[in-house]
Design a protein around this motif. Structure first.
Motif, mmCIF file in Angstrom:
data_model
loop_
_atom_site.group_PDB
_atom_site.id
_atom_site.type_symbol
_atom_site.label_atom_id
_atom_site.label_comp_id
_atom_site.label_asym_id
_atom_site.label_seq_id
_atom_site.Cartn_x
_atom_site.Cartn_y
_atom_site.Cartn_z
ATOM 1 N N GLY A 1 0.825 -1.203 0.000
ATOM 2 C CA GLY A 1 0.000 0.000 0.000
ATOM 3 C C GLY A 1 0.851 1.241 0.000
ATOM 4 O O GLY A 1 1.448 1.603 -1.004
ATOM 5 N N SER A 2 0.913 1.876 1.148
ATOM 6 C CA SER A 2 1.723 3.088 1.252
ATOM 7 C C SER A 2 3.205 2.731 1.227
ATOM 8 O O SER A 2 3.577 1.568 1.230
ATOM 9 N N PHE A 3 4.031 3.752 1.240
ATOM 10 C CA PHE A 3 5.461 3.560 1.063
ATOM 11 C C PHE A 3 6.202 4.212 2.221
ATOM 12 O O PHE A 3 5.986 5.376 2.520
ATOM 13 N N VAL B 1 3.963 8.090 7.357
ATOM 14 C CA VAL B 1 2.780 8.634 6.678
ATOM 15 C C VAL B 1 3.115 9.358 5.377
ATOM 16 O O VAL B 1 2.208 9.747 4.641
ATOM 17 N N ASP C 1 4.505 10.231 1.521
ATOM 18 C CA ASP C 1 4.455 9.581 0.210
ATOM 19 C C ASP C 1 5.882 9.286 -0.270
ATOM 20 O O ASP C 1 6.844 9.472 0.469
ATOM 21 N N ARG C 2 6.024 8.856 -1.508
ATOM 22 C CA ARG C 2 7.337 8.486 -2.048
ATOM 23 C C ARG C 2 8.339 9.636 -2.064
ATOM 24 O O ARG C 2 9.538 9.425 -2.061
ATOM 25 N N SER D 1 4.085 14.995 3.581
ATOM 26 C CA SER D 1 2.963 14.707 4.458
ATOM 27 C C SER D 1 2.255 15.999 4.815
ATOM 28 O O SER D 1 2.897 17.026 5.035
#
Length: 134
Positions: A15-17, A47, A49-50, A54
């Motif tokens: 899912g998230s990274f 939390v 992203d790539r 945040s």
């Protein structure tokens, strides 16, 4: 190479990274941070992203991490000064690790330093003010 202990539970990114470079521990970044700085840093890594971005607000962060605003500000400012984080007032960016950790060991030398820098003293003064004892 070693075999996993529980093959059905091998971690994968689905899912998230989020990731932490092993250099974070090996090169002394871990030991250069306070407990609140570590907590905030790992939260923001988790939390983000790539690109490390945040949008969490300070009140949400404080609630989720169960820290007060003073602890949040000290941790945030510590991460900024240690070149691990960028912040524009609403957006955080977890930065790539600098070549070496920044160690800040400025000693508190007098009462004014204690009032301005020591979280326990600041908390005590605020509490006394609220109770009308100043």
């Amino acid at each position: 190479m070693r075999n996993p202990l529980i093959i059905e539970r091998v971690r994968t990114i689905s899912g998230s990274f989020a990731f932490i470079e092993h250099r974070f521990l090996r090169h002394g970044f871990w030991s250069s941070l306070s407990h609140q700085e570590l907590l905030l840093y790992f939260f923001l890594v988790m939390v983000a992203d790539r690109q490390g971005l945040s949008f969490y607000s300070y009140d949400k962060i404080c609630t989720l991490l169960t820290i007060n605003v003073d602890e949040y500000i000290l941790a945030r400012d510590g991460l900024l000064s240690k070149n691990l984080l960028a912040f524009d007032g609403t957006l955080f960016q977890v930065l790539s690790l600098p070549p070496e950790p920044v160690h800040q060991t400025r000693l508190l030398q007098n009462e004014e330093d204690m009032r301005r820098e020591d979280p326990a003293t600041i908390h005590q003064l605020v509490r006394q003010f609220k109770e009308g004892r100043t």
